[in-house]
Design an enzyme around this catalytic site. Sequence first.
Site, mmCIF file in Angstrom:
data_model
loop_
_atom_site.group_PDB
_atom_site.id
_atom_site.type_symbol
_atom_site.label_atom_id
_atom_site.label_comp_id
_atom_site.label_asym_id
_atom_site.label_seq_id
_atom_site.Cartn_x
_atom_site.Cartn_y
_atom_site.Cartn_z
ATOM 1 N N SER A 124 19.626 83.511 66.165
ATOM 2 C CA SER A 124 19.542 82.272 67.126
ATOM 3 C C SER A 124 18.212 82.230 67.449
ATOM 4 C CB SER A 124 20.266 82.416 68.408
ATOM 5 O OG SER A 124 19.807 81.514 69.397
ATOM 6 N N TYR A 149 23.696 87.183 75.876
ATOM 7 C CA TYR A 149 24.101 86.669 74.790
ATOM 8 C C TYR A 149 23.068 86.754 73.668
ATOM 9 C CZ TYR A 149 24.659 83.337 70.881
ATOM 10 O OH TYR A 149 24.549 82.629 69.764
ATOM 11 N N LYS A 153 21.996 89.001 69.823
ATOM 12 C CA LYS A 153 21.489 88.620 68.749
ATOM 13 C C LYS A 153 20.364 89.621 68.322
ATOM 14 C CE LYS A 153 24.556 85.491 67.833
ATOM 15 N NZ LYS A 153 25.390 85.673 66.870
HETATM 16 P P1 NAD Z 1 32.508 79.256 67.405
HETATM 17 O O1 NAD Z 1 32.796 79.863 68.742
HETATM 18 O O2 NAD Z 1 32.824 77.718 66.954
HETATM 19 O O3 NAD Z 1 32.789 80.253 65.958
HETATM 20 C C1 NAD Z 1 32.905 81.497 66.175
HETATM 21 C C2 NAD Z 1 34.087 81.821 65.622
HETATM 22 O O4 NAD Z 1 34.344 83.426 65.621
HETATM 23 C C3 NAD Z 1 35.454 81.485 66.261
HETATM 24 O O5 NAD Z 1 36.129 80.980 65.446
HETATM 25 C C4 NAD Z 1 35.895 82.694 66.989
HETATM 26 O O6 NAD Z 1 37.397 82.568 67.176
HETATM 27 C C5 NAD Z 1 35.693 83.922 65.998
HETATM 28 N N1 NAD Z 1 35.312 85.012 66.639
HETATM 29 C C6 NAD Z 1 34.770 85.470 67.729
HETATM 30 N N2 NAD Z 1 34.765 86.779 68.054
HETATM 31 C C7 NAD Z 1 35.677 87.060 66.855
HETATM 32 C C8 NAD Z 1 36.090 88.735 66.501
HETATM 33 N N3 NAD Z 1 35.777 89.591 67.286
HETATM 34 N N4 NAD Z 1 36.968 88.681 65.304
HETATM 35 C C9 NAD Z 1 37.037 87.512 64.554
HETATM 36 N N5 NAD Z 1 36.816 86.560 64.765
HETATM 37 C C10 NAD Z 1 36.068 86.209 66.023
HETATM 38 O O7 NAD Z 1 30.704 79.250 67.118
HETATM 39 P P2 NAD Z 1 29.759 78.600 66.463
HETATM 40 O O8 NAD Z 1 29.094 77.621 67.117
HETATM 41 O O9 NAD Z 1 30.468 78.338 64.962
HETATM 42 O O10 NAD Z 1 28.721 79.694 66.068
HETATM 43 C C11 NAD Z 1 28.687 80.611 64.909
HETATM 44 C C12 NAD Z 1 27.676 81.595 65.053
HETATM 45 O O11 NAD Z 1 26.341 81.243 65.173
HETATM 46 C C13 NAD Z 1 27.916 82.717 66.069
HETATM 47 O O12 NAD Z 1 27.441 83.974 65.755
HETATM 48 C C14 NAD Z 1 26.737 81.939 67.093
HETATM 49 O O13 NAD Z 1 26.347 83.050 67.984
HETATM 50 C C15 NAD Z 1 25.792 81.480 66.127
HETATM 51 N N6 NAD Z 1 24.934 80.527 66.734
HETATM 52 C C16 NAD Z 1 25.588 79.317 67.198
HETATM 53 C C17 NAD Z 1 24.533 78.463 67.835
HETATM 54 C C18 NAD Z 1 25.229 77.223 68.178
HETATM 55 O O14 NAD Z 1 24.380 76.447 69.070
HETATM 56 N N7 NAD Z 1 26.476 76.852 67.989
HETATM 57 C C19 NAD Z 1 23.171 78.576 67.904
HETATM 58 C C20 NAD Z 1 22.786 79.658 67.261
HETATM 59 C C21 NAD Z 1 23.372 80.819 66.755
HETATM 60 C C1 WQD Z 2 19.552 71.619 75.317
HETATM 61 C C2 WQD Z 2 18.894 70.972 76.361
HETATM 62 C C3 WQD Z 2 18.945 71.877 78.548
HETATM 63 C C4 WQD Z 2 23.380 70.619 79.017
HETATM 64 C C5 WQD Z 2 21.801 77.237 73.539
HETATM 65 C C6 WQD Z 2 21.553 78.511 73.693
HETATM 66 C C7 WQD Z 2 21.212 78.962 72.168
HETATM 67 C C8 WQD Z 2 21.797 78.502 71.171
HETATM 68 C C9 WQD Z 2 21.902 76.964 71.211
HETATM 69 C C10 WQD Z 2 23.692 79.890 70.482
HETATM 70 C C11 WQD Z 2 18.144 72.017 77.307
HETATM 71 C C12 WQD Z 2 19.737 70.405 78.438
HETATM 72 C C13 WQD Z 2 21.911 71.104 78.708
HETATM 73 C C14 WQD Z 2 23.395 69.797 80.100
HETATM 74 C C15 WQD Z 2 21.202 69.255 80.065
HETATM 75 N N1 WQD Z 2 23.232 79.069 71.118
HETATM 76 N N2 WQD Z 2 20.900 70.333 79.292
HETATM 77 N N3 WQD Z 2 22.430 69.132 80.459
HETATM 78 O O1 WQD Z 2 20.064 75.958 75.847
HETATM 79 O O2 WQD Z 2 18.703 75.026 73.905
HETATM 80 O O3 WQD Z 2 20.381 76.445 73.673
HETATM 81 O O4 WQD Z 2 22.580 76.768 72.749
HETATM 82 O O5 WQD Z 2 22.986 80.722 70.043
HETATM 83 O O6 WQD Z 2 21.194 80.400 72.308
HETATM 84 O O7 WQD Z 2 20.814 79.071 74.496
HETATM 85 O O8 WQD Z 2 21.053 74.505 74.101
HETATM 86 O O9 WQD Z 2 22.532 72.567 74.412
HETATM 87 O O10 WQD Z 2 22.447 74.228 76.097
HETATM 88 O O11 WQD Z 2 20.482 72.685 75.805
HETATM 89 O O12 WQD Z 2 20.083 68.707 80.527
HETATM 90 O O13 WQD Z 2 24.591 69.728 80.588
HETATM 91 O O14 WQD Z 2 19.697 70.012 76.992
HETATM 92 O O15 WQD Z 2 18.415 72.053 79.812
HETATM 93 O O16 WQD Z 2 16.962 71.365 77.643
HETATM 94 P P1 WQD Z 2 20.063 75.504 74.509
HETATM 95 P P2 WQD Z 2 21.919 73.549 75.186
#
Ligand code: NAD
Ligand code: WQD
Length: 336
Positions: A124, A149, A153
Amino acid sequence: MSILVTGGAGYIGSHTCVELLNAGYDIIVLDNFYNSNRESLKRIKEITNKDFKFYEADIRDKKALEEIFKNEKIDAVIHFAALKAVGESCVKPLEYYENNVGGTITLCQAMKEAGCKKIVFSSSATVYGMNNHVPFVETMTTGGTTNPYGTTKYFIERILMDIYDSDNDWNITILRYFNPIGAHESGRIGENPNGIPNNLMPYIAQVAVGKLECLSVFGDNYDTPDGTGVRDYIHVVDLAIGHIKAVAKALESSGVNVYNLGTGVGCSVLELVKAFEKASGIKINYKIAPRRDGDIATCYADASKARNELGWIAQRGIDEMCEDTWRFQKNNPNGY
Ligand code: NAD
Ligand code: WQD
């Protein structure tokens, strides 16, 4: 080629499964349904008209992993499974370290024992922390994360790099996602958050559909053009395609490669609200609220490395991201 997809029932995992199947890969999906359910798997099959194997299992369960590696021929792993709620991670740090860090260690042990040494990992932009300046480049120092969290990562990236240093046969591909939003154009799969969403886009979408009353905009006095936070929103299908490019390269080589997956373009909270209003034709009720702890003003990628080395570039703009999110939200007002 056959790819094990951990967390494949989740938001990004399900979209990546669709693109993998469309690209002709065989996939084996593993998920414990902690944050997803079977319906997304059904819909992946429906969209692609292809079948795949599924294991309901936990990445912390070494025996289950051994069984999967024994039963299946796996060429590489795309590792999505993780807990991902930033706020929750501050309340339950042990669960986050156990699931994300512990689970990844167990997965890598099982991979090593099975001789499968190619892993594409979901990292991330959060690993760039508070101390770097935009645009974020892969060579910048990481760390300085603001919540457990994000620290999971950062730790996992380090662990994976150490694995490579110990054995250069591995291919470690670390993908640093910026802010994934949007949904498959079919409107059949998308983001399906449990409870009240933490992230901006699902919150806006639920205000639009009438499930939530009013969006709180966290701060309007940042040093940005309109004072609200700026992020690099990337369409989840572009992100999924980035995985296809990354895994194809990983299958051919060994090494450690880190790539930003973002558009390189920043968009403010109020710009996203306006774009969503345009896409949905619905006025989004919002109010200005205090800043949220741990937020930075601006975050966007330098996406040139993925373009130069993977031939990947995000194709979909903010309007398409909003249209596709709205289609999924409208068609699935209560999620799956
Ligand atoms: P998500 O929660 O929709 O998907 C994660 C999946 O992993 C889920 O289906 C959950 O049931 C499964 N899971 C969790 N722990 C598990 C375990 N111990 N064993 C087996 N399955 C397990 O999340 P997502 O948004 O699809 O994110 C996918 C990956 O991308 C994650 O690693 C997340 O940290 C990373 N990521 C997400 C974002 C975002 O904003 N969505 C941003 C950056 C990184
Ligand atoms: C985006 C913008 C908030 C909600 C997070 C994690 C990051 C990654 C992606 C997993 C910011 C603003 C948000 C609301 C708002 N996840 N906001 N009102 O914080 O950039 O990233 O998700 O890996 O690790 O930190 O994403 O969508 O929460 O926020 O004003 O109700 O929207 O302040 O500027 P963020 P976000």
